[in-house]
Design an enzyme around this catalytic site. Structure first.
Site, short mmCIF file in Angstrom:
data_model
loop_
_atom_site.label_atom_id
_atom_site.label_comp_id
_atom_site.label_asym_id
_atom_site.label_seq_id
_atom_site.Cartn_x
_atom_site.Cartn_y
_atom_site.Cartn_z
N HIS A 46 -16.88 118.19 -48.67
CA HIS A 46 -16.35 118.53 -47.43
C HIS A 46 -16.60 119.94 -46.80
CE1 HIS A 46 -12.78 117.82 -44.55
NE2 HIS A 46 -13.14 119.26 -44.40
N HIS A 48 -18.70 122.13 -43.18
CA HIS A 48 -18.75 121.81 -41.87
C HIS A 48 -20.23 122.61 -41.40
CE1 HIS A 48 -14.98 120.01 -40.35
NE2 HIS A 48 -14.50 120.54 -41.37
N GLN A 141 -13.39 116.43 -33.42
CA GLN A 141 -12.63 117.83 -33.74
C GLN A 141 -11.83 117.82 -32.37
OE1 GLN A 141 -13.35 121.59 -35.60
NE2 GLN A 141 -11.26 120.62 -35.22
N HIS A 199 -10.22 114.01 -40.96
CA HIS A 199 -9.18 115.35 -41.02
C HIS A 199 -7.70 114.71 -40.91
CE1 HIS A 199 -12.77 117.36 -41.24
NE2 HIS A 199 -12.30 118.53 -40.96
N GLU A 202 -3.50 118.49 -40.91
CA GLU A 202 -4.07 119.95 -41.30
C GLU A 202 -3.12 120.93 -40.60
OE1 GLU A 202 -8.09 121.22 -40.59
OE2 GLU A 202 -7.74 122.81 -41.86
N ASP A 298 -15.38 123.31 -47.07
CA ASP A 298 -14.92 123.40 -45.79
C ASP A 298 -15.77 124.47 -44.86
OD1 ASP A 298 -13.30 122.43 -43.69
OD2 ASP A 298 -11.57 123.61 -44.18
ZN LIG Z 1 -12.47 120.57 -42.54
#
Ligand SMILES: [Zn+2]
Length: 402
Positions: A46, A48, A141, A199, A202, A298
């Protein structure tokens, strides 16, 4: 291996021909790793890559998830394919030098950046195909209902080469929209026969419960073993009966949980005073129930997190602090969370120190995994598909007066 067992590994081309007790020493080209630790290369399940290394160009914000997303908007609007490609490439290269040869990168897919983040990360992955394997997750996102046009872009992203369908249901404005978001992601995954990596929750708000929506949808559609839920922070704040129920559903649906304690330690709990929550999901309960739990990097020097260097050894160490992992079996669990667990989440059948596995290996200059975690050494050597792709040595001299 972490157990301290002495083994011989024979590699033929890209594959491991033999791993276990044997007599490979003295063979032409044999390498003596006595006293050192041979591990399968790490898997970063995971990350980005589209956002990495943008931090210096962002305005300061309040440190929350929403603050970071807002701060990145302006920079994301200015992304170019080349800009994303070169930042992603430098992190892939650093990751390989630190023992990681497989990365699964979420890439923003929304009406701000369009497909530019995906195209940049795909280009970096292609440029690095000789040293690492990079998979991409199309990640809405900004939401799917909150960002009209994003769903069409998600379709285009899959057609353009994204491997996995992402999601971010808790970002929608109400529960009905969250449920619709989850359904849309599963529709897309089924239509293109892709796995899902979303996701999920969170947030510190224990009332946000899209994990159960995801688990219910996976069970309803028999999408078993094909879904990863990332972050899942709110589960820690939710009541015990909800947590027990939804963890059982995750187990039945074969959902893997990508806990990302490194970022969530600094991102969550911002509004708490006194006892500040850790922002980390219920790793202990998930583990006890038998749910597959992985740790991801991440973020690397982006709007969410100012640190990170592509070191899964560092990720394992920080995650061990965040989730109370200290015993020998705990530390073995931390190793699994950056190796076998992400491999299982990806449904890889050719991962590990075993016959027939792809020869993605690393040799660390320490005798045990526990010492690797404590001392955080760079691997001396890293192999990808049987080929040596990185070497490092550290020279440090201590000058005494006597
Ligand atoms: Zn993430």
């Amino acid at each position: 291996m972490s157990s301290g067992e002495v083994i011989d590994v024979v590699v033929d081309g890209e594959r491991i021909l033999h791993a276990g007790a044997g007599t490979a020493r003295g063979v032409d080209g044999a390498e003596d790793g006595s006293g050192k630790l041979l591990l399968p290369a790490f898997v970063d399940g995971h990350v980005h890559l589209d956002k990495v290394l943008v931090r210096d160009e962002l305005r300061e914000h309040d440190g929350t998830l929403a603050g970071a997303i807002g701060a990145i908007h302006e920079r994301k609007a200015r992304y170019t394919v080349d800009d994303v490609r070169s930042r992603a490439r430098s992190v892939i290269e650093a990751s390989v030098q630190l023992g990681t040869t497989r990365l699964r990168s979420h890439v923003d897919v929304d009406t701000i950046g369009g497909l530019t983040p995906l195209e940049g990360v795909l280009a970096a992955g292609a440029e690095c195909a000789d040293i690492a394997e990079v998979l991409t997750v199309a990640f809405p996102q900004e939401g799917l209902l909150r960002d009209p046009g994003a769903y069409q872009l998600m379709e285009a992203a899959i057609e353009a080469g994204a491997d996995v369908v992402g999601g971010m249901p808790h970002w929608e404005v109400d529960e009905a929209s969250q449920r619709e978001h989850v359904g849309l992601c599963f529709d897309l995954a089924e239509r293109f026969d892709r796995d899902l990596d979303m996701h999920v929750d969170e947030t510190d708000d224990g009332g946000v419960r899209t994990l159960e929506m995801v688990a219910d949808e996976a069970l309803r559609r028999s999408y078993i073993g094909r879904v990863v839920a990332g972050h899942v922070c709110s589960l820690a704040a939710a009541p015990q009966d909800y947590a027990d129920r939804v963890i059982d559903k995750c187990l039945r649906a074969g959902i893997s949980i990508a806990a990302n304690p490194v970022t969530n330690l600094v991102l969550q709990g911002r509004q708490d005073r006194g006892l500040v929550r850790r922002g980390v999901t219920r790793v202990r309960e998930l583990r006890a129930a038998g749910v597959n739990v992985l740790f991801g990097q991440d973020c690397i020097k982006d709007g969410f997190y100012p640190f990170g260097r592509g070191s899964m050894l560092e990720v394992a160490l920080i995650s061990a602090h965040a989730t109370h992992l200290t015993s020998r079996s705990d530390l073995a669990f931390a190793l699994r969370a950056v190796t076998e667990a992400p491999a299982q989440a990806w449904r890889l059948s050719d991962y590990g120190l075993k016959q027939g596995a792809r020869a993605d290996l690393q040799l660390l200059p320490v005798p045990t995994w526990e010492e690797a975690l404590r001392l955080q050494p760079m691997p001396e050597k890293v192999w990808f598909k049987g080929r040596l792709v990185a070497e490092s040595s550290v020279v440090s001299n201590l000058h005494r007066s006597n």
